[in-house]
Design a protein around this motif. Structure first.
Motif, PDB file in Angstrom:
ATOM      1  N   ILE A 227     -38.416  96.375  65.462  1.00 12.03           N
ATOM      2  CA  ILE A 227     -37.640  96.080  64.091  1.00 12.03           C
ATOM      3  C   ILE A 227     -36.439  96.818  64.171  1.00 12.03           C
ATOM      4  O   ILE A 227     -36.638  98.158  63.790  1.00 12.03           O
ATOM      5  N   THR A 228     -35.333  96.358  64.552  1.00 13.67           N
ATOM      6  CA  THR A 228     -34.201  97.238  64.677  1.00 13.67           C
ATOM      7  C   THR A 228     -32.868  96.574  64.201  1.00 13.67           C
ATOM      8  O   THR A 228     -32.783  95.499  64.312  1.00 13.67           O
ATOM      9  N   LYS A 229     -31.929  97.367  63.755  1.00 14.51           N
ATOM     10  CA  LYS A 229     -30.716  96.819  63.198  1.00 14.51           C
ATOM     11  C   LYS A 229     -29.654  97.140  64.423  1.00 14.51           C
ATOM     12  O   LYS A 229     -29.942  97.749  65.573  1.00 14.51           O
ATOM     13  N   GLY A 230     -28.593  96.828  64.425  1.00 12.94           N
ATOM     14  CA  GLY A 230     -27.472  97.012  65.504  1.00 12.94           C
ATOM     15  C   GLY A 230     -27.134  95.968  66.308  1.00 12.94           C
ATOM     16  O   GLY A 230     -27.364  94.630  65.819  1.00 12.94           O
TER      17      GLY A 230
ATOM     18  N   LEU B 247     -26.674  93.152  68.894  1.00 10.24           N
ATOM     19  CA  LEU B 247     -27.946  92.520  69.660  1.00 10.24           C
ATOM     20  C   LEU B 247     -27.796  92.713  70.960  1.00 10.24           C
ATOM     21  O   LEU B 247     -28.932  93.255  71.842  1.00 10.24           O
ATOM     22  N   LEU B 248     -26.629  92.758  71.701  1.00 16.99           N
ATOM     23  CA  LEU B 248     -26.714  92.986  73.255  1.00 16.99           C
ATOM     24  C   LEU B 248     -27.299  94.352  73.484  1.00 16.99           C
ATOM     25  O   LEU B 248     -27.640  94.822  74.520  1.00 16.99           O
ATOM     26  N   ASP B 249     -26.443  95.197  72.662  1.00 21.57           N
ATOM     27  CA  ASP B 249     -26.761  96.735  72.899  1.00 21.57           C
ATOM     28  C   ASP B 249     -28.314  96.920  72.762  1.00 21.57           C
ATOM     29  O   ASP B 249     -28.876  97.933  73.582  1.00 21.57           O
ATOM     30  N   GLN B 250     -28.932  96.391  71.738  1.00 18.03           N
ATOM     31  CA  GLN B 250     -30.480  96.970  71.512  1.00 18.03           C
ATOM     32  C   GLN B 250     -31.174  96.300  72.350  1.00 18.03           C
ATOM     33  O   GLN B 250     -31.920  96.603  72.947  1.00 18.03           O
TER      34      GLN B 250
ATOM     35  N   VAL C  92     -39.712  91.119  69.240  1.00 18.00           N
ATOM     36  CA  VAL C  92     -38.681  92.038  68.901  1.00 18.00           C
ATOM     37  C   VAL C  92     -37.720  91.321  67.694  1.00 18.00           C
ATOM     38  O   VAL C  92     -37.508  90.039  67.747  1.00 18.00           O
ATOM     39  N   GLU C  93     -37.509  92.097  66.830  1.00 16.90           N
ATOM     40  CA  GLU C  93     -36.764  91.673  65.668  1.00 16.90           C
ATOM     41  C   GLU C  93     -35.224  92.526  65.356  1.00 16.90           C
ATOM     42  O   GLU C  93     -35.515  93.480  65.109  1.00 16.90           O
ATOM     43  N   ILE C  94     -34.277  91.714  65.724  1.00 15.11           N
ATOM     44  CA  ILE C  94     -33.064  92.795  65.696  1.00 15.11           C
ATOM     45  C   ILE C  94     -32.324  91.943  64.467  1.00 15.11           C
ATOM     46  O   ILE C  94     -32.026  90.809  64.421  1.00 15.11           O
ATOM     47  N   VAL C  95     -32.487  92.652  63.487  1.00 15.33           N
ATOM     48  CA  VAL C  95     -31.925  92.159  62.079  1.00 15.33           C
ATOM     49  C   VAL C  95     -30.608  92.839  61.620  1.00 15.33           C
ATOM     50  O   VAL C  95     -30.168  93.736  62.128  1.00 15.33           O
TER      51      VAL C  95
ATOM     52  N   THR D 137     -34.551  94.995  54.613  1.00 14.78           N
ATOM     53  CA  THR D 137     -34.901  94.924  53.234  1.00 14.78           C
ATOM     54  C   THR D 137     -36.270  94.627  53.208  1.00 14.78           C
ATOM     55  O   THR D 137     -36.932  94.000  54.102  1.00 14.78           O
ATOM     56  N   PRO D 138     -36.920  94.513  51.992  1.00 15.97           N
ATOM     57  CA  PRO D 138     -38.242  94.318  51.790  1.00 15.97           C
ATOM     58  C   PRO D 138     -38.734  92.844  52.143  1.00 15.97           C
ATOM     59  O   PRO D 138     -39.479  92.383  52.748  1.00 15.97           O
ATOM     60  N   GLN D 139     -37.406  91.892  52.018  1.00 14.64           N
ATOM     61  CA  GLN D 139     -37.837  90.417  52.254  1.00 14.64           C
ATOM     62  C   GLN D 139     -37.846  90.234  54.022  1.00 14.64           C
ATOM     63  O   GLN D 139     -38.558  89.679  54.389  1.00 14.64           O
ATOM     64  N   ILE D 140     -36.954  91.017  54.380  1.00 18.62           N
ATOM     65  CA  ILE D 140     -36.956  91.196  56.078  1.00 18.62           C
ATOM     66  C   ILE D 140     -38.149  91.391  56.650  1.00 18.62           C
ATOM     67  O   ILE D 140     -38.933  91.020  57.442  1.00 18.62           O
ATOM     68  N   TYR D 141     -38.971  92.495  55.936  1.00 14.81           N
ATOM     69  CA  TYR D 141     -40.053  92.998  56.408  1.00 14.81           C
ATOM     70  C   TYR D 141     -41.262  92.113  56.159  1.00 14.81           C
ATOM     71  O   TYR D 141     -41.994  91.812  57.066  1.00 14.81           O
ATOM     72  N   ALA D 142     -41.171  91.569  54.885  1.00 11.63           N
ATOM     73  CA  ALA D 142     -42.223  90.737  54.503  1.00 11.63           C
ATOM     74  C   ALA D 142     -42.115  89.399  55.536  1.00 11.63           C
ATOM     75  O   ALA D 142     -43.412  89.144  55.902  1.00 11.63           O
ATOM     76  N   SER D 143     -41.071  88.916  55.782  1.00  8.42           N
ATOM     77  CA  SER D 143     -40.990  87.785  56.775  1.00  8.42           C
ATOM     78  C   SER D 143     -41.599  88.148  58.145  1.00  8.42           C
ATOM     79  O   SER D 143     -42.144  87.292  58.990  1.00  8.42           O
ATOM     80  N   ALA D 144     -40.886  89.224  58.734  1.00  7.02           N
ATOM     81  CA  ALA D 144     -41.318  89.697  60.054  1.00  7.02           C
ATOM     82  C   ALA D 144     -42.700  89.843  60.005  1.00  7.02           C
ATOM     83  O   ALA D 144     -43.365  89.349  61.119  1.00  7.02           O
ATOM     84  N   PHE D 145     -43.391  90.463  59.250  1.00  8.46           N
ATOM     85  CA  PHE D 145     -44.973  91.021  59.326  1.00  8.46           C
ATOM     86  C   PHE D 145     -45.576  89.689  59.015  1.00  8.46           C
ATOM     87  O   PHE D 145     -46.934  89.492  59.400  1.00  8.46           O
ATOM     88  N   GLU D 146     -44.944  88.739  58.302  1.00  6.43           N
ATOM     89  CA  GLU D 146     -45.718  87.365  58.167  1.00  6.43           C
ATOM     90  C   GLU D 146     -45.831  86.539  59.511  1.00  6.43           C
ATOM     91  O   GLU D 146     -46.681  86.009  59.984  1.00  6.43           O
ATOM     92  N   ARG D 147     -44.718  86.656  60.132  1.00  6.38           N
ATOM     93  CA  ARG D 147     -44.305  85.866  61.643  1.00  6.38           C
ATOM     94  C   ARG D 147     -45.280  86.371  62.546  1.00  6.38           C
ATOM     95  O   ARG D 147     -45.795  85.730  63.337  1.00  6.38           O
TER      96      ARG D 147
END
Ligand SMILES: [Mg+2]
Length: 233
Positions: A123-126, A128-131, A147-150, A154-164
């Protein structure tokens, strides 16, 4: 009652591989290029203000950093910055984008040791192409289930990523070097969070460690991650 851990999220930059050192090297070069126009301290302050101001437009990553350096160069020279300096800044950014990956100590072993036992999500920011490039070059790509490039963490981003990628945040753990991005919002989402401090952390990523939170752990390096996981397992 503690629910079982099923999913582990890993931050990438300065958790699995070096990143901030490259930014600081480029920033030193920026100061050298503009040494006739501004003191290094003052310049760093102006650049940080530009980065902060531009985050909402460019997001995190090298391209936005280069644009903020150019904007700051124009400001501090009262619009007299020579084109060769602008060119040097663009080239410095391109060199960052071409820079080989340098894994941090324990990173490969930690990921290898957990792959197959848990669902692993990067789970990373930045940019897309570089990551994507860095993950491919790291040789760790195959070991991650997702891989989640976000655009932000935020708490919402984590909640939905861990749900998926599992049974939700309650059964997940986030591992990273940034208290502000990897630890605090993951705890808020209900996950466990493991802080792996890095010597160099971007000024905009500072925050207080939530030592009172029982789902919070701090380790010196990724070699200690297995111990934490056994502890809660
Ligand atoms: Mg990081």
């Amino acid at each position: 009652m503690t629910q079982n851990l099923t999913t582990i999220g890993f931050d990438a930059d300065d958790t699995l591989w070096q990143n901030e050192a490259l930014f600081q090297m480029t920033q030193d070069r920026f100061a050298t290029l503009l040494t006739d126009y501004a003191e290094a301290d003052h310049l760093a302050e102006r650049l940080e203000a530009a980065e902060q101001r531009n985050l909402g437009r460019y997001g995190f990553g090298i391209k936005g950093f280069v644009l903020s350096m150019i904007e700051t160069a124009i400001e501090v020279t009262s619009e007299r910055v020579p084109a060769r300096v602008i060119r040097a800044l663009i080239e410095a950014g391109q060199q960052m984008l071409d820079h080989p990956i340098e894994l941090l100590p324990g990173a490969r072993d930690a990921v290898e040791g957990l792959a197959g036992r848990f669902t692993l999500v990067l789970i990373t920011k930045g940019d897309l192409l570089d990551q994507e490039r860095k993950l491919a070059q790291s040789g760790l790509g195959e070991m991650f289930d997702a891989v989640e490039i976000v655009s932000d963490k935020t708490p919402q981003i984590y909640a939905s990523a861990f749900e998926r990628h599992g049974g939700g945040a309650e059964t997940a753990m986030m591992v990273g070097n940034s208290l502000k991005s990897d630890v605090i919002p993951a705890l808020e989402a209900g996950a466990w969070a493991v802080h792996v401090p890095h010597d160099l952390t971007w000024s905009l990523e500072h925050a207080e460690a939530p030592h009172e939170d029982e789902r919070f752990f701090q380790i010196d390096n990724l070699a200690e991650l297995g111990r934490v996981i056994d502890q809660i397992g």
